[in-house]
Structures are given as C-alpha cells and as structure tokens.
Design an enzyme around this catalytic site. Structure first.
Site, PDB file in Angstrom:
ATOM      1  N   ASP A 295     -78.588  14.068  34.782  1.00  0.00           N
ATOM      2  CA  ASP A 295     -79.545  15.146  35.059  1.00  0.00           C
ATOM      3  C   ASP A 295     -79.477  15.484  36.550  1.00  0.00           C
ATOM      4  OD1 ASP A 295     -81.903  16.578  35.684  1.00  0.00           O
ATOM      5  OD2 ASP A 295     -82.980  15.670  34.008  1.00  0.00           O
TER       6      ASP A 295
ATOM      7  N   SER B 208     -90.048  19.175  31.992  1.00  0.00           N
ATOM      8  CA  SER B 208     -89.780  19.258  33.428  1.00  0.00           C
ATOM      9  C   SER B 208     -91.091  19.346  34.225  1.00  0.00           C
ATOM     10  CB  SER B 208     -88.834  20.444  33.685  1.00  0.00           C
ATOM     11  OG  SER B 208     -88.318  20.405  34.978  1.00  0.00           O
TER      12      SER B 208
ATOM     13  N   HIS C  12     -80.402  18.142  32.197  1.00  0.00           N
ATOM     14  CA  HIS C  12     -81.842  18.420  32.289  1.00  0.00           C
ATOM     15  C   HIS C  12     -82.308  19.327  31.145  1.00  0.00           C
ATOM     16  CE1 HIS C  12     -85.552  18.249  34.629  1.00  0.00           C
ATOM     17  NE2 HIS C  12     -85.690  19.565  34.539  1.00  0.00           N
TER      18      HIS C  12
HETATM   19  C1  MLT Z   1     -90.963  19.495  39.869  1.00  0.00           C
HETATM   20  O1  MLT Z   1     -91.100  20.011  40.953  1.00  0.00           O
HETATM   21  O2  MLT Z   1     -91.891  19.345  39.061  1.00  0.00           O
HETATM   22  C2  MLT Z   1     -89.597  19.035  39.524  1.00  0.00           C
HETATM   23  O3  MLT Z   1     -88.724  19.283  40.566  1.00  0.00           O
HETATM   24  C3  MLT Z   1     -89.117  19.637  38.247  1.00  0.00           C
HETATM   25  C4  MLT Z   1     -88.917  21.106  38.379  1.00  0.00           C
HETATM   26  O4  MLT Z   1     -89.849  21.852  38.209  1.00  0.00           O
HETATM   27  O5  MLT Z   1     -87.803  21.546  38.648  1.00  0.00           O
END
Ligand code: MLT
Length: 199
Positions: A151, A101, A181
């Site tokens: 996701d 992520s 996710h």
């Molecule tokens: C981010 O900000 O990198 C993406 O939205 C993934 C997350 O951290 O949730």
C-alpha cells in the site's frame, strides 16, 4: 453534516459509511449493499475540504494527522451519528462503522473514544499514526480490517500499528491482506462474511 440514508430491515445492522478522501456520502452505498443488502445504510460526508476533496479531518501532510482537528471533528461526527440514529428511530439497532481510508481512520477514533456506542468496525485500509491516551479496554469490540502489503499510503508497520491498537486493548481483531490501497471485491466479501459470523 451532509448525509444520505437507505432504510433497511429490522434486526439488520445500521452501517455508518465513511468515505475516503475525495468521496462523499454516496461513495460507499454499493459497498454497504454488498456487505449486507438488508442493512440500513447511512453515508455521511466529511466536513473538511482539502483542495476541494471532502475528508473527515485535516492533515498536515499525507499520513500526518492534524490531531486537534481530528479531536474536534470526531466529536462532531459522533454527535451527528447520534442525532441521525434518534431521528430515524434506529436506537435498538446495532451500529457498525464502515470506513475506507480517511473514513476508516476517523472510525478508529470513534471506536477508541466511544466504546459504549460503537463496538463493531469494518476498516478498509486504515492507519492511525497517533499517540493514544485512551486506555479503556475494548473487550466488547470486534474489528474487521483490511490492509495492503504494498500500500503506497499505509506502510506495513502502520498497518501492524492499527492491529496492535485493537489487539492490545483486547478487541477481537480479524484482518485480511490485499496488495495496494484500493478496496477490492474480495475484501468486501470477507467483511460481509465476518459480519454474518458476529451475530
Ligand atoms: C489520512 O489522512 O486519513 C490518510 O492519509 C488517508 C488518506 O486520506 O489518504
């Protein structure tokens, strides 16, 4: 930056473990073990706090990156990784960026900006909604990525965008699809098999 290291065996890669929002330097150690139990694992905690949750760069809202902060933080992360590699005498080992992520998102920036330093990336549920100025060819780069068909954070089109970033720059791109996710055991297992085949 806060980090933890588990020294592995020689001739095995160094996995740089980059957690998701709310994680820390230990979050992906077990994932690293499943990918290659003999690898050296270095977990690094993101420098930014969002409502108390660590991450690697600021965002304006969910899915909208603060690109100025991303540029600064990725440079600092690169410098931190370089220092750790030197300090722990890992200069001869292969570096693999492993991110989940938000950690996968900053890994993309490192792979684009420093292709001589990072040529392998394992990206679990990444997104990169940024106009990229960097046009270097990534012919030497090999990426494993996992995406979710439903996701809630990364849409299908954002997943395709990540694939395209690498494919269009001639990187080798391997992808697997799961549902959401969450990081699943199957994805980790696929990443592990992929890494074995890279040798
Ligand atoms: C981010 O900000 O990198 C993406 O939205 C993934 C997350 O951290 O949730």
């Amino acid at each position: 930056m806060k980090y933890t290291i588990q020294q592995g065996k020689k001739k095995h890669p160094v996995l740089i473990l980059l957690h998701g929002t709310g994680g820390d330097e230990t979050s992906l150690l077990e994932v690293g073990n499943l990918i290659d139990s003999d690898a050296t694992k270095i977990g690094i905690r993101g420098n930014v706090l969002e409502n108390g949750y660590p991450r690697y760069f600021k965002r304006l809202t969910e899915g909208v990156f603060d690109e100025v902060d991303l540029a600064e933080q990725s440079k600092q992360l690169h410098e931190t990784i370089n220092e750790l590699i030197r300090e722990h005498s890992l200069l001869d080992e292969e570096i693999v960026l492993v991110g989940y992520s938000n950690g996968a998102n900053i890994a993309i920036r490192l792979l684009l900006d420093y292709p001589d330093s990072y040529q392998k990336g394992i990206l679990f549920h990444p997104m990169y909604p940024v106009d990229i100025k960097e046009t270097k060819s990534l012919e030497q780069t090999a990426i494993f990525a996992s995406f979710g068909k439903a996701d809630p954070i990364v849409s299908m089109s954002e997943s395709y965008r990540v694939s395209d970033i690498f494919s269009s720059r001639k990187a080798s791109m391997t992808e697997v699809w799961s549902v959401s996710h969450q990081l699943t055991y199957e994805e980790i297992e696929s990443a592990s098999q992929w890494l074995v085949k890279q040798k």
